[in-house]
Write a protein that holds these residues in place. Structure first.
Motif, PDB file in Angstrom:
ATOM      1  N   ARG A   1       0.732  -1.216   0.013  1.00 42.76           N
ATOM      2  CA  ARG A   1      -0.253   0.183   0.119  1.00 42.76           C
ATOM      3  C   ARG A   1       0.939   1.367  -0.060  1.00 42.76           C
ATOM      4  O   ARG A   1       1.648   1.379   0.934  1.00 42.76           O
ATOM      5  CB  ARG A   1      -0.851   0.193   1.330  1.00 42.76           C
ATOM      6  CG  ARG A   1      -1.891  -1.156   1.194  1.00 42.76           C
ATOM      7  CD  ARG A   1      -2.889  -0.867   2.324  1.00 42.76           C
ATOM      8  NE  ARG A   1      -3.820  -2.004   2.218  1.00 42.76           N
ATOM      9  CZ  ARG A   1      -3.911  -3.257   2.671  1.00 42.76           C
ATOM     10  NH1 ARG A   1      -2.702  -3.673   3.386  1.00 42.76           N
ATOM     11  NH2 ARG A   1      -4.901  -4.041   2.400  1.00 42.76           N
ATOM     12  N   CYS A   2       0.814   2.156  -0.924  1.00 40.74           N
ATOM     13  CA  CYS A   2       1.650   3.364  -1.051  1.00 40.74           C
ATOM     14  C   CYS A   2       0.848   4.292  -0.821  1.00 40.74           C
ATOM     15  O   CYS A   2      -0.432   4.700  -1.421  1.00 40.74           O
ATOM     16  CB  CYS A   2       2.049   3.485  -2.624  1.00 40.74           C
ATOM     17  SG  CYS A   2       3.484   2.368  -3.050  1.00 40.74           S
TER      18      CYS A   2
ATOM     19  N   LEU B   1      -0.322  -4.109  -5.913  1.00 48.24           N
ATOM     20  CA  LEU B   1       0.011  -2.805  -5.475  1.00 48.24           C
ATOM     21  C   LEU B   1      -1.275  -2.087  -5.390  1.00 48.24           C
ATOM     22  O   LEU B   1      -2.246  -2.087  -6.350  1.00 48.24           O
ATOM     23  CB  LEU B   1       0.829  -2.250  -6.623  1.00 48.24           C
ATOM     24  CG  LEU B   1       1.096  -0.721  -6.497  1.00 48.24           C
ATOM     25  CD1 LEU B   1       1.744  -0.428  -5.218  1.00 48.24           C
ATOM     26  CD2 LEU B   1       2.204  -0.362  -7.521  1.00 48.24           C
ATOM     27  N   GLU B   2      -1.409  -1.280  -4.211  1.00 49.87           N
ATOM     28  CA  GLU B   2      -2.740  -0.325  -4.162  1.00 49.87           C
ATOM     29  C   GLU B   2      -2.094   0.956  -3.739  1.00 49.87           C
ATOM     30  O   GLU B   2      -1.127   1.227  -2.610  1.00 49.87           O
ATOM     31  CB  GLU B   2      -3.668  -0.864  -2.977  1.00 49.87           C
ATOM     32  CG  GLU B   2      -4.057  -1.853  -3.411  1.00 49.87           C
ATOM     33  CD  GLU B   2      -5.190  -2.871  -2.285  1.00 49.87           C
ATOM     34  OE1 GLU B   2      -4.789  -2.422  -1.183  1.00 49.87           O
ATOM     35  OE2 GLU B   2      -5.824  -3.855  -2.668  1.00 49.87           O
ATOM     36  N   SER B   3      -2.669   2.121  -4.336  1.00 49.57           N
ATOM     37  CA  SER B   3      -2.435   3.500  -3.560  1.00 49.57           C
ATOM     38  C   SER B   3      -3.549   3.720  -2.597  1.00 49.57           C
ATOM     39  O   SER B   3      -4.611   3.240  -2.644  1.00 49.57           O
ATOM     40  CB  SER B   3      -2.353   4.587  -4.672  1.00 49.57           C
ATOM     41  OG  SER B   3      -3.767   4.626  -5.217  1.00 49.57           O
TER      42      SER B   3
ATOM     43  N   GLN C   1       6.162   1.164  -8.351  1.00 51.20           N
ATOM     44  CA  GLN C   1       5.508   0.535  -9.766  1.00 51.20           C
ATOM     45  C   GLN C   1       6.853   0.169 -10.740  1.00 51.20           C
ATOM     46  O   GLN C   1       6.639  -0.952 -11.435  1.00 51.20           O
ATOM     47  CB  GLN C   1       4.734   1.556 -10.504  1.00 51.20           C
ATOM     48  CG  GLN C   1       3.659   1.999  -9.838  1.00 51.20           C
ATOM     49  CD  GLN C   1       3.128   3.113 -10.383  1.00 51.20           C
ATOM     50  OE1 GLN C   1       1.937   2.920 -11.185  1.00 51.20           O
ATOM     51  NE2 GLN C   1       2.993   4.437 -10.046  1.00 51.20           N
TER      52      GLN C   1
ATOM     53  N   LYS D   1       0.953  -1.638 -12.155  1.00 54.87           N
ATOM     54  CA  LYS D   1       0.328  -0.273 -11.663  1.00 54.87           C
ATOM     55  C   LYS D   1      -0.561  -0.481 -10.700  1.00 54.87           C
ATOM     56  O   LYS D   1      -1.096  -1.554 -10.250  1.00 54.87           O
ATOM     57  CB  LYS D   1      -0.077   0.319 -13.000  1.00 54.87           C
ATOM     58  CG  LYS D   1       0.771   0.521 -14.163  1.00 54.87           C
ATOM     59  CD  LYS D   1       0.244   1.698 -15.170  1.00 54.87           C
ATOM     60  CE  LYS D   1       1.084   1.799 -16.173  1.00 54.87           C
ATOM     61  NZ  LYS D   1       2.698   1.936 -16.000  1.00 54.87           N
ATOM     62  N   ASP D   2      -1.037   0.640 -10.216  1.00 59.54           N
ATOM     63  CA  ASP D   2      -2.219   0.769  -9.146  1.00 59.54           C
ATOM     64  C   ASP D   2      -3.432  -0.386  -9.426  1.00 59.54           C
ATOM     65  O   ASP D   2      -3.783  -0.098 -10.642  1.00 59.54           O
ATOM     66  CB  ASP D   2      -2.736   2.290  -9.126  1.00 59.54           C
ATOM     67  CG  ASP D   2      -3.081   2.493  -7.768  1.00 59.54           C
ATOM     68  OD1 ASP D   2      -3.135   1.556  -6.927  1.00 59.54           O
ATOM     69  OD2 ASP D   2      -3.886   3.444  -7.422  1.00 59.54           O
ATOM     70  N   GLY D   3      -3.370  -0.925  -8.335  1.00 63.89           N
ATOM     71  CA  GLY D   3      -4.695  -2.121  -8.417  1.00 63.89           C
ATOM     72  C   GLY D   3      -4.180  -3.224  -9.219  1.00 63.89           C
ATOM     73  O   GLY D   3      -4.939  -4.243  -9.006  1.00 63.89           O
TER      74      GLY D   3
ATOM     75  N   PHE E   1       6.016   6.099  -4.959  1.00 66.38           N
ATOM     76  CA  PHE E   1       5.096   5.195  -5.894  1.00 66.38           C
ATOM     77  C   PHE E   1       5.439   4.995  -6.932  1.00 66.38           C
ATOM     78  O   PHE E   1       5.349   3.711  -7.805  1.00 66.38           O
ATOM     79  CB  PHE E   1       3.723   5.927  -5.743  1.00 66.38           C
ATOM     80  CG  PHE E   1       2.510   5.027  -6.267  1.00 66.38           C
ATOM     81  CD1 PHE E   1       2.345   4.079  -5.961  1.00 66.38           C
ATOM     82  CD2 PHE E   1       1.643   5.902  -7.362  1.00 66.38           C
ATOM     83  CE1 PHE E   1       1.111   3.499  -6.531  1.00 66.38           C
ATOM     84  CE2 PHE E   1       0.529   5.189  -7.777  1.00 66.38           C
ATOM     85  CZ  PHE E   1       0.222   3.926  -7.342  1.00 66.38           C
TER      86      PHE E   1
END
Ligand code: FES
Length: 159
Positions: A83-84, A121-123, A103, A109-111, A99
């Motif tokens: 979690r970024c 990976l999640e923001s 990546q 990428k995010d998600g 972040f």
């Protein structure tokens, strides 16, 4: 020797056991979904179909619930959840660069989840450790006061 009886896979059998436990119980859908997701690690379509049949609830309704609540996941998740933080405190201390490096190191990428299921990976917006900004979490571990160059070594700790 061949067998004429069709064997269900163990996950389907485990889902059947959950369904049997909740049959006829009001408000069973959420706990059933939670327990079935624990079996698979996510919520596959065939599992939703099995629940739909077992609880006699339309598949469209189940899909609506699964997509509404963030706790349910339609795709497989990685063994390690990164979690970024992109909250304000982290942002002003270079969170975007952290972040970006995460990546780059993971290649997703995010998600997204890596193909080998090593990382998801999640923001996120603030994980409550602003004093340590910029921060990421990997599973339950908080890593703070980061610079982009610290990222490869941190992520390497998680198989
Ligand atoms: S803004 Fe990042 S931890 Fe609060």
């Amino acid at each position: 020797m061949s067998c004429c009886c069709e064997k269900k896979d163990p996950n389907q059998e485990a889902v059947d056991a959950v369904l049997a436990k909740y049959k006829g119980t009001k408000g069973a859908l959420i706990p059933v979904l939670q327990q079935c997701q624990d079996i698979y690690g996510y919520m596959p379509k065939e599992c939703m179909a099995q629940i739909s049949k077992g609880l006699n609830i339309p598949l469209s309704e189940i899909f609506g619930v699964v997509t509404f609540y963030a706790q349910f996941h339609l795709n497989p998740r990685g063994r390690n959840i990164i979690r970024c933080c992109l909250g304000t405190a982290c942002h002003v201390r270079g969170g975007a660069k952290i972040f970006e490096r995460v990546q780059k190191v993971t290649g997703v990428k995010d998600g997204e989840t890596t193909e080998d299921l090593r990382y998801t990976l999640e923001s996120v917006a603030c994980i409550g450790a602003c004093g340590l900004a910029p921060v990421i979490m990997v599973n339950d571990d908080t890593h703070g006061r980061l610079t982009p160059d610290k990222i490869p070594d941190i992520l390497a700790q998680y198989e």
